[in-house]
Design a protein around this motif. Structure first.
Motif, PDB file in Angstrom:
ATOM      1  N   ASP A  72      18.195  50.237  91.860  1.00 26.35           N
ATOM      2  CA  ASP A  72      18.886  50.163  90.565  1.00 26.35           C
ATOM      3  C   ASP A  72      19.777  51.363  90.297  1.00 26.35           C
ATOM      4  N   SER A  90      17.196  47.018  85.887  1.00 24.34           N
ATOM      5  CA  SER A  90      16.288  47.282  84.769  1.00 24.34           C
ATOM      6  C   SER A  90      16.856  48.423  83.941  1.00 24.34           C
ATOM      7  N   ASN A  93      15.782  52.012  84.686  1.00 28.57           N
ATOM      8  CA  ASN A  93      16.339  52.695  85.865  1.00 28.57           C
ATOM      9  C   ASN A  93      17.804  53.061  85.663  1.00 28.57           C
ATOM     10  N   ASN A 145      13.502  40.604  82.570  1.00 25.50           N
ATOM     11  CA  ASN A 145      12.542  41.016  83.585  1.00 25.50           C
ATOM     12  C   ASN A 145      11.174  40.637  83.018  1.00 25.50           C
ATOM     13  N   ARG A 148       5.636  43.851  80.710  1.00 25.18           N
ATOM     14  CA  ARG A 148       5.057  44.490  81.900  1.00 25.18           C
ATOM     15  C   ARG A 148       3.544  44.579  81.808  1.00 25.18           C
ATOM     16  N   ARG A 169       2.616  54.308  90.321  1.00 25.07           N
ATOM     17  CA  ARG A 169       4.081  54.321  90.486  1.00 25.07           C
ATOM     18  C   ARG A 169       4.717  53.978  89.157  1.00 25.07           C
ATOM     19  N   ASN A 209       4.523  46.026  86.237  1.00 26.45           N
ATOM     20  CA  ASN A 209       5.692  45.137  86.284  1.00 26.45           C
ATOM     21  C   ASN A 209       5.293  43.814  85.643  1.00 26.45           C
ATOM     22  N   TYR A 236      16.814  43.103  81.975  1.00 27.67           N
ATOM     23  CA  TYR A 236      17.760  43.437  83.049  1.00 27.67           C
ATOM     24  C   TYR A 236      19.131  43.544  82.370  1.00 27.67           C
TER      25      TYR A 236
HETATM   26  C1  TK8 Z   1      14.172  45.714  90.551  1.00 32.28           C
HETATM   27  C2  TK8 Z   1      13.652  46.621  89.462  1.00 32.28           C
HETATM   28  C3  TK8 Z   1      12.313  46.132  88.927  1.00 32.28           C
HETATM   29  C4  TK8 Z   1      11.781  47.097  87.887  1.00 32.28           C
HETATM   30  C5  TK8 Z   1      11.052  48.248  88.566  1.00 32.28           C
HETATM   31  O1  TK8 Z   1      15.382  46.226  91.054  1.00 32.28           O
HETATM   32  O2  TK8 Z   1      11.767  49.134  89.107  1.00 32.28           O
HETATM   33  O3  TK8 Z   1       9.807  48.260  88.551  1.00 32.28           O
HETATM   34  O4  TK8 Z   1      10.892  46.402  87.011  1.00 32.28           O
HETATM   35  O5  TK8 Z   1      12.546  44.859  88.353  1.00 32.28           O
HETATM   36  O6  TK8 Z   1      14.586  46.626  88.385  1.00 32.28           O
END
Ligand code: TK8
Length: 327
Positions: A72, A90, A93, A145, A148, A169, A209, A236
């Motif tokens: 990203d 996302s 990121n 997305n 989470r 992570r 996630n 996203y």
């Molecule tokens: C995928 C990421 C992913 C995001 C992450 O490119 O980094 O955990 O949730 O969906 O954008």
């Protein structure tokens, strides 16, 4: 002489057959870092179909999923520089580029999808995208997305106390790192493309996630325990280079925007069922899926309140007011 005349007329006929108005084809490179099995990729395929059809082939869309052109952060930079035409990343990121994206790192910001879509598509969500134009990022909208959840390979996690010693992570984002530190975990920021291997090799014990990604990226195969924290709703952001965007005609901009709007609506129409199917498949696989009691969830909510000042420091006052003070 006859031969020469014949040759000349043959050339004239041939020239007449070649269309003099050959349409110049514009190729749009569209990239993301998730698996191509996620609903977001299906949404971008829909965008490709609609735009190529409505532009009578003037636009050709080439899709690059699975972090083929980078994670990203690299994708967002490439869009900013005009090296990739459209990226789907996302917001967490991409926040280092457009600081207003940090607002979406506010834990428990949205009640449900209806609330999220209303804000994202309304003045507040659109203001965040508009502000990205100040760093050459044109926002074309938001796909989902999702909410989470937390996964790990060690144990059932029901309260923040259970996170002690868990190497988790996180996305490469200071608010996310601070939130998981406040919850008692040991946060490790990492690009998404490296995550499956890190989980498999136990470099990290867990990650967080949406359920759909946990399934389609096969994290569930190496993460026996899943806690349905639903702690953040991740959008996203669909971003293009503002410079490239301003190079398109008004008609071309309208075609792109219309195709993307239909693609977003399509993606949102499939995510609910896709997420349910993912959870059912993970359950059938024998994973332990934990739903929290209100009292357990309240402990998570209390601990993460400490990140709000960090968010307020980073986003513009307009955005903080629209999202937090006006809610
Ligand atoms: C995928 C990421 C992913 C995001 C992450 O490119 O980094 O955990 O949730 O969906 O954008």
């Amino acid at each position: 002489m006859v031969k020469f005349k014949f040759l000349t007329s043959a050339l004239v006929v041939a020239a007449m057959l070649v269309p003099s108005f050959a349409v110049a084809k514009t190729t749009l490179k569209v990239a993301h870092g998730a698996a191509e099995s996620v609903p977001m990729h299906a949404g971008l395929v829909k965008f490709k179909e609609i735009l190529e059809k409505n532009s009578n082939g003037e636009f050709e869309v080439v899709l690059y999923g699975n972090s083929q052109l980078g994670a990203d952060r690299e994708l967002t930079e490439a869009a900013q520089l005009g090296n990739i035409d459209i990226v789907c990343v996302s917001t967490a990121n991409a926040a280092p580029f457009n600081k207003d994206f940090f607002i979406f790192d506010t834990p428990f910001l949205f009640k449900d999808r209806t609330d999220a879509y209303a804000v994202l598509d309304g003045p507040a969500g659109q203001a965040v995208l508009k502000n990205g134009e100040g760093v050459n990022l044109k926002g074309l909208g938001y796909m989902e997305n999702g909410f989470r959840d937390l996964t790990n390979s060690d144990k059932e996690i029901r309260t923040p106390a259970d996170l002690a010693g868990i190497k988790l992570r996180t996305m490469e984002n200071p608010i996310q790192i601070a939130a998981w530190k406040a919850l008692g975990a040991n946060p490790t920021p990492m690009a998404f493309g490296e995550l499956f291997t890190a989980l498999q090799q136990k470099t990290v014990d867990g990650q967080e996630n949406p359920m759909e990604l946990i399934y389609s990226t096969k994290f569930f195969e190496v993460q026996p325990f899943i806690t349905k924290t639903q702690h953040i709703y991740s959008p996203y952001a669909i971003l293009a280079s503002l410079e490239s965007w301003e190079g398109y005609s008004k008609e071309e901009q309208a075609m792109i925007q219309d195709a993307m709007k239909q693609a977003i609506d399509y993606q949102r129409s499939i995510v609910v069922e896709s997420s349910k199917k993912a959870e059912d498949a993970i359950k059938a696989n024998g994973n332990t899926i934990i739903s929290l009691t209100d009292a357990e969830l309240a402990q998570f909510k209390e601990k993460v309140k400490s990140v709000l000042p960090m968010i307020k420091e980073r986003v513009s006052p307009e955005i903080y007011s629209l999202f937090i003070e006006k809610k």
